[in-house]
Write a protein that holds these residues in place. Structure first.
Motif, short mmCIF file in Angstrom:
data_model
loop_
_atom_site.label_atom_id
_atom_site.label_comp_id
_atom_site.label_asym_id
_atom_site.label_seq_id
_atom_site.Cartn_x
_atom_site.Cartn_y
_atom_site.Cartn_z
N GLU A 129 0.83 -1.21 0.00
CA GLU A 129 0.00 0.00 0.00
C GLU A 129 0.86 1.26 0.00
OE1 GLU A 129 -3.26 0.33 -0.43
OE2 GLU A 129 -3.40 -1.84 -0.67
N ARG A 130 1.93 1.25 0.77
CA ARG A 130 2.83 2.42 0.83
C ARG A 130 3.51 2.64 -0.52
NH1 ARG A 130 3.97 7.25 1.83
NH2 ARG A 130 6.14 7.68 2.13
N ALA A 152 1.04 4.01 -3.03
CA ALA A 152 0.77 5.43 -2.80
C ALA A 152 1.91 6.30 -3.32
CB ALA A 152 0.55 5.68 -1.31
N LYS A 159 1.63 9.07 -6.34
CA LYS A 159 2.02 10.48 -6.16
C LYS A 159 3.12 10.87 -7.14
CE LYS A 159 1.31 12.58 -2.48
NZ LYS A 159 1.21 13.17 -1.16
N TRP A 190 -3.40 17.08 0.23
CA TRP A 190 -3.09 15.72 -0.23
C TRP A 190 -2.10 15.09 0.72
CZ3 TRP A 190 -1.76 17.12 -5.98
CH2 TRP A 190 -2.92 17.43 -6.66
N THR A 230 -0.22 10.55 4.39
CA THR A 230 -0.76 9.48 5.23
C THR A 230 -2.03 8.88 4.64
OG1 THR A 230 -1.95 11.14 6.50
CG2 THR A 230 0.19 10.44 7.35
N LYS A 231 -2.62 9.54 3.68
CA LYS A 231 -3.84 9.02 3.02
C LYS A 231 -3.39 8.18 1.83
CE LYS A 231 -8.37 10.55 1.48
NZ LYS A 231 -9.03 9.40 1.99
N LEU A 232 -3.24 6.88 2.05
CA LEU A 232 -2.60 6.02 1.08
C LEU A 232 -3.49 5.60 -0.09
CD1 LEU A 232 -0.54 3.67 3.42
CD2 LEU A 232 0.18 5.75 2.25
N ASP A 233 -4.81 5.78 0.01
CA ASP A 233 -5.65 5.32 -1.09
C ASP A 233 -5.66 6.29 -2.27
OD1 ASP A 233 -7.21 7.37 -0.10
OD2 ASP A 233 -9.02 6.17 0.11
N ASP A 289 -7.48 8.80 -2.93
CA ASP A 289 -8.77 9.40 -3.25
C ASP A 289 -8.99 10.55 -2.27
OD1 ASP A 289 -11.28 10.07 -4.06
OD2 ASP A 289 -12.24 8.24 -3.35
N TYR A 290 -8.85 11.77 -2.78
CA TYR A 290 -8.96 12.95 -1.93
C TYR A 290 -10.35 13.57 -1.99
CZ TYR A 290 -4.01 12.23 -1.80
OH TYR A 290 -2.78 11.67 -1.62
#
Length: 192
Positions: free
Chosen positions: A58-59, A62, A66, A132, A135-138, A140-141
């Motif tokens: 997941e990290r 992400a 980005k 953004w 820490t928000k790994l998905d 979807d903002y």
């Protein structure tokens, strides 16, 4: 007799180099989490075995997302600036520096006054920490653009659009890297 003893000694010494039996630990990831981005022809691609568990995957995903977004913006900036589409007016009125005076490529970055670079860095930090967050790994903002990405009403669009974003980001990362390398080599990839 001597040959039997020599053979037994050789067999005993060879056993020292035999691999020890160890328990097998499953490092298989959840298939659903790797579905986004695992596109043909490679599918899920981790040739060096860096990804050992779900949280690391997941990290890395992400970070890939980005970097892809930044690279897509860099490619867009390259296309715009190399086509001589510039803002009217001055980038720095006190230095008498117009937007049209900035060179193409990475060299143009160093023509921006230090105060302008500081403003860019402060804005990027603000966006990174507030809008953004890392820490928000998905990824979807919550930005919804009408029917373009209305995933709640049309869930089938989500997989296609997320795959498109990852693949376009991957292409943009390779593209901007190629442009930077060719710029340093003195060979232009963009026709004049």
């Amino acid at each position: 007799m001597k040959s039997v003893v020599a053979f037994l000694a050789l067999a005993a010494s060879a056993a020292a180099f035999a691999p020890a039996a160890k328990e097998s630990v499953s490092t298989a990831l959840n298939v659903e989490s790797t579905e986004i981005g695992a596109t043909a022809p490679l599918g899920f691609f981790d040739p060096l075995g860096y990804i050992t568990d779900e949280s690391k995957f997941e990290r890395y995903r992400a970070v890939e997302r980005k970097h892809g977004r930044v690279a897509m913006m860099a490619m867009l900036g390259t296309f715009v600036h190399n086509n001589k589409w510039t803002f009217d007016g001055y980038l720095s009125p006190s230095a008498g520096l117009k937007f049209s005076d900035i060179d193409n490529g990475i060299g143009g970055l160093f023509q921006v006054p230090p105060a302008g670079l500081l403003q860019i860095l402060i804005f990027m930090g603000f966006v990174e920490l507030t809008w953004w967050p890392a820490t928000k790994l998905d990824g979807d903002y919550g930005v919804r653009l009408g029917k373009i990405n209305n995933w709640e009403q049309e869930p089938a669009k989500e997989l296609r659009q997320k795959n498109a974003e990852l693949n376009n980001g991957r292409a943009a990362m390779m593209g901007i890297l190629a442009l930077m390398v060719h710029e340093k080599l003195g060979v232009s990839l963009i026709p004049n």
